[in-house]
Design an enzyme around this catalytic site. Structure first.
Site, PDB file in Angstrom:
ATOM      1  N   PRO A  20       0.801  -1.229   0.000  1.00 18.25           N
ATOM      2  CA  PRO A  20       0.000   0.000   0.000  1.00 18.25           C
ATOM      3  C   PRO A  20       0.833   1.279   0.000  1.00 18.25           C
ATOM      4  CG  PRO A  20      -0.963  -1.596   1.488  1.00 18.25           C
ATOM      5  CD  PRO A  20       0.337  -2.182   1.020  1.00 18.25           C
ATOM      6  N   GLU A  42       3.632  -2.456 -14.125  1.00 15.71           N
ATOM      7  CA  GLU A  42       4.942  -2.959 -14.556  1.00 15.71           C
ATOM      8  C   GLU A  42       5.988  -1.846 -14.616  1.00 15.71           C
ATOM      9  OE1 GLU A  42       4.917  -6.081 -14.643  1.00 15.71           O
ATOM     10  OE2 GLU A  42       2.844  -6.605 -15.103  1.00 15.71           O
TER      11      GLU A  42
END
Length: 385
Positions: free
Chosen positions: A126, A365
């Site tokens: 997070p 990515e």
């Protein structure tokens, strides 16, 4: 196509293009709409033997990153999610191939190659996405192995994975904490997979949070064994796979153009076909130029991998390929939606799917901002902290 492909690569392109059009395209909208894992598409890719395409021949692959990019592009042209199935299989394969021990390779790679095993990669937390160094998940040494505690988010494929490669910090006695990867098997005590995220794009391959409550991993579950360089080796290997992300952008862009060309040739306005208006023709010309430029940059980066180029040169070119191709996908998909007019915002037409998937690709990515940092570092060196 201006970038030269050899006979094997052309054969792969022809095969995957035909399969994509005949068997994948008709499922694309349903996969996106229902946001359910397309097991039938996984089985199709398994049947075609594509899971090892970029990897050495000893595992059944072609040993060619360019061949893998060609396959990803052709699948992504009709269905981003089906192309994604290849990539999520390739990430753990590539990580283990680059940084695993021989025992780990023998234990896991044949199953991944055959599609009998599925893996996942868990790094993001997070509070730390791009900033991997700040992860809080910890692995503490115990008799016979490690105990891992922490949580991850956006772990794609985790809901069906047979194992998850989990990034965690470990501090051996007298040493500074460093990041390692651990092979956590499905069903391990203390491992919990949360409910899938509701995503705007890439909806067919779920991403879930992962919770690790003192999960035990034996010594042979530490990727690379006791090597302190294991995580670094894997991260460097990801530079080699980054052209695959760019190939997804090229596929999205070309697919959006395909739909736009078909639409404007069928639609009429003011007594003329929409495709006859110069403004429309110029928009499509720009879209095709941008896509062709992205394709050539992606294929160049893939060719560098195949030629054995490593280090800063590859890192910069791979970053350019991913960043430029995904930005191109977003621009092209946005213009394609505009060409569809009101139909572009209707769920009855597939073009909005390309728009949503392209936005996802700019972020995942390695965000495009991080890619720009890599490129700038190659020119200027790292900026002072």
């Amino acid at each position: 196509m201006t970038f030269p492909l050899n006979a094997d690569q052309t054969q792969i392109q022809d095969l995957v293009r035909r399969i994509a059009r005949e068997r994948v395209a008709r499922r694309a909208d349903e996969i996106d709409r229902n946001a359910e894992y397309p097991q039938d598409m996984f089985d199709l890719l398994k049947e075609l033997g594509l899971f090892t395409l970029p990897f050495p021949e000893r595992y059944g692959g072609a040993g060619s990153m360019l061949s893998a990019c060609v396959a990803i592009e052709e699948l992504g042209r009709v269905c981003y999610n089906t192309a994604y199935l290849l990539l999520v299989q390739w990430v753990p394969f590539g990580a283990i191939l680059a940084g695993g021990t021989e025992e780990q390779k023998e234990r896991l790679l044949p199953g991944l190659a055959a599609g009998e095993l599925r893996g996942a990669f868990a790094s993001t937390e997070p509070q730390s996405g791009s900033d991997v160094a700040r992860i809080k998940t910890r692995a503490r040494r115990v008799d016979g192995g490690y105990r891992i505690a922490g949580s991850k988010i956006w772990c794609t494929n985790s809901h069906i994975a047979d194992f998850i490669l989990v990034a965690a910090k470990i501090a051996e006695e007298g040493e500074a904490a460093r990041i390692n990867l651990f092979i956590v098997p499905r069903g391990a005590a203390g491992l919990e997979i949360g409910r899938k995220e509701e995503k705007i794009g890439a909806r067919g391959v779920p991403s879930c949070p992962v919770f690790l409550d003192d999960v035990f991993v034996p010594d042979d579950g530490r990727l690379g064994g006791e090597s302190p360089q294991g995580f670094k080796v894997v991260m460097e290997a990801f530079n080699q796979s980054r052209p695959l992300i760019g190939a997804r952008g090229v596929g999205l862009a070309q697919g959006a153009i395909d739909h736009a060309v078909d639409f404007v040739q069928q639609r009429e306005a003011f007594g003329r076909k929409v495709s006859h208006f110069q403004g429309i023709r110029w928009m499509l010309a720009d879209m095709q130029m941008q896509t062709e430029a992205a394709r050539n940059l992606v294929y160049k980066a893939a060719s560098l991998v195949d030629a054995g180029v490593t280090g800063a040169e590859l890192a910069a070119c791979s970053a350019m390929a991913k960043c430029f191709a995904s930005d191109t996908a977003m621009r092209v998909a946005t213009d394609a939606v505009q060409l569809f007019g009101a139909s572009g915002v209707s769920a009855e037409y597939p073009i909005n799917r390309y728009f949503r998937d392209a936005k996802v690709l700019q972020i995942i990515e390695g965000t495009n901002q991080i890619q720009r940092n890599i490129i700038a570092n190659s020119l200027l060196g790292r900026a002072p902290a």
